[in-house]
Scaffold this motif. Sequence first.
Motif, PDB file in Angstrom:
ATOM      1  N   TYR A 286      42.090  44.656  43.567  1.00 47.43           N
ATOM      2  CA  TYR A 286      40.779  44.444  44.178  1.00 47.43           C
ATOM      3  C   TYR A 286      40.695  42.957  44.534  1.00 47.43           C
ATOM      4  O   TYR A 286      40.584  42.106  43.639  1.00 47.43           O
ATOM      5  CB  TYR A 286      39.647  44.807  43.220  1.00 47.43           C
ATOM      6  N   ALA A 287      40.764  42.656  45.810  1.00 50.12           N
ATOM      7  CA  ALA A 287      40.739  41.256  46.252  1.00 50.12           C
ATOM      8  C   ALA A 287      39.535  41.026  47.163  1.00 50.12           C
ATOM      9  O   ALA A 287      39.159  41.907  47.950  1.00 50.12           O
ATOM     10  CB  ALA A 287      42.027  40.898  46.987  1.00 50.12           C
TER      11      ALA A 287
ATOM     12  N   GLN B 215      40.379  37.816  42.612  1.00 44.79           N
ATOM     13  CA  GLN B 215      40.826  39.207  42.580  1.00 44.79           C
ATOM     14  C   GLN B 215      40.856  39.724  41.149  1.00 44.79           C
ATOM     15  O   GLN B 215      40.786  38.962  40.185  1.00 44.79           O
ATOM     16  CB  GLN B 215      42.224  39.321  43.187  1.00 44.79           C
TER      17      GLN B 215
ATOM     18  N   SER C 190      33.557  38.240  41.036  1.00 44.46           N
ATOM     19  CA  SER C 190      34.359  37.237  41.733  1.00 44.46           C
ATOM     20  C   SER C 190      33.477  36.189  42.411  1.00 44.46           C
ATOM     21  O   SER C 190      33.789  34.989  42.395  1.00 44.46           O
ATOM     22  CB  SER C 190      35.258  37.911  42.776  1.00 44.46           C
TER      23      SER C 190
END
Length: 489
Positions: free
Chosen positions: A16-17, A145, A237
């Motif tokens: 997951y970025a 990420q 993030s």
Amino acid sequence: MTDTALRITNPSVTLYAFHLCQDLSQEPEQLRQDADQLWQHCAKLSEPLAIPDLESLPQKILSPPSQTAIASRYVELLPAPLTYTAPLQVAGSPLTVQVYPVKIHDTYAIDLTLSCQNTVTASEFSHFNPQGCLLARKIQASLGQTLVLYGEPVGTPQEDRTLADACVDAFFQGTDQKPELSASGHLFGSPIFAYDNGKEKPTEQCHVLVWLNRNPETLNLVEKTSLSFFNLLCCRSKILFAYDQARWCYRQTRQLYGELEEEVKGFKELPTDPETRLEQLKQKLTQMPPKTFDYAGYLRDMEDHKTAIATNAHNYDTWLKKIGEFSLKYDNIEFLEDFLNQRTNLFQNQIQTNLNYFKPGQQLFDQMLGSIRGIVEIDQAERDRALEKALRDKEKADQAREKNLERWIASVGIGLGVSGISSQTDAKPLEAILIKLNPNVFIEECPRAELQSCLSYTFWFVLFHVLVGVGFGAITALILGRIMDRGGK
């Protein structure tokens, strides 16, 4: 425990970025110049994963088609996820790669999952990260990420912690970025372990979750909450990114604070000589305003980052509650709650402390700058007055010299004129004077006299008329001078 005893079925790794694609300073329809950087770096995975088609990922991703889509919070950028089969194999099974890019408000995000349908040993998790291609320094997502290592453990629950550690060790084999266990809990009936390397910079962070499926309901609940989980990690993030930016602003502000403090000390030690002081103050007026402007800008940015943390903390809490709605009886998601209740609050308090420390400095520097401007105005005014007086004095001196020159020229002219007139008159008065002064002298007419007598006579004749001219010229110059002086008043 031997490697063969640590086995896991249906393993997968999901990246997951998150990458910032828009700024507050831009129009809603505008994107950052580096907005597609995430797609470009994901396209480079085509080489280590041996999937040539992945190289064309940036061209396949759709741009938001309308203003409505741009303003939407969640936009899918592909009609359907892209699926590739890599020639790489894990325990004899092919590796499947699925790519799902989206836009979440002002952020580009990607869900990239590598999986295989087989039972593998923990050490074989290294095949999911060839050449360290999934690490943060390779993906270069500006917001950071999260990596999720998932699978169904074959051993007993007592081995879960050991299995999780072994999977992480294998995944980060050959790298220097291996994270450490930071927390653990249960989600949807299955144990989950959180690992972190404690880095602040997003492109250096390493956040890993190892989720071991031990409940038949887990996979079903994961699918139901996948969107909430995706958004939760995005908020996480963005919170970390905002804090990292606030820390950068803090370092810049601290450096400027030191430089401006030196300016304050120099301000207290200004020279007493007005000329020297004025030049030094003018130099400060050139150097200080950009610094004070940057100083104020960094304080404003810290306020913005604090607001961003608060906003994303609120969103994080919203998504966490949505996930919690599907929680099972013995779930324990304190590690997710702690991020909100402890780390996020810690970030906000630290930023506020920094602001409280540096804001008085801004007032001091603004006051000093105002004082410098005031002193410069006073010194410059005095300098201008002194210069004006010097110019007036010079002008008067020039006028006086000009008047004296005029007098001298007039005197010479008048004297020459009088001498010329006098020389045309009869010489008898001169002879009378000479005879009176020296009765023994006999003067004949020059043509009949001897040479010496003639020259003597001529000399006295010329001298007499010159003296007459000079005397008359001097008297005339005196009279003209008085007239000119009165006329100049």
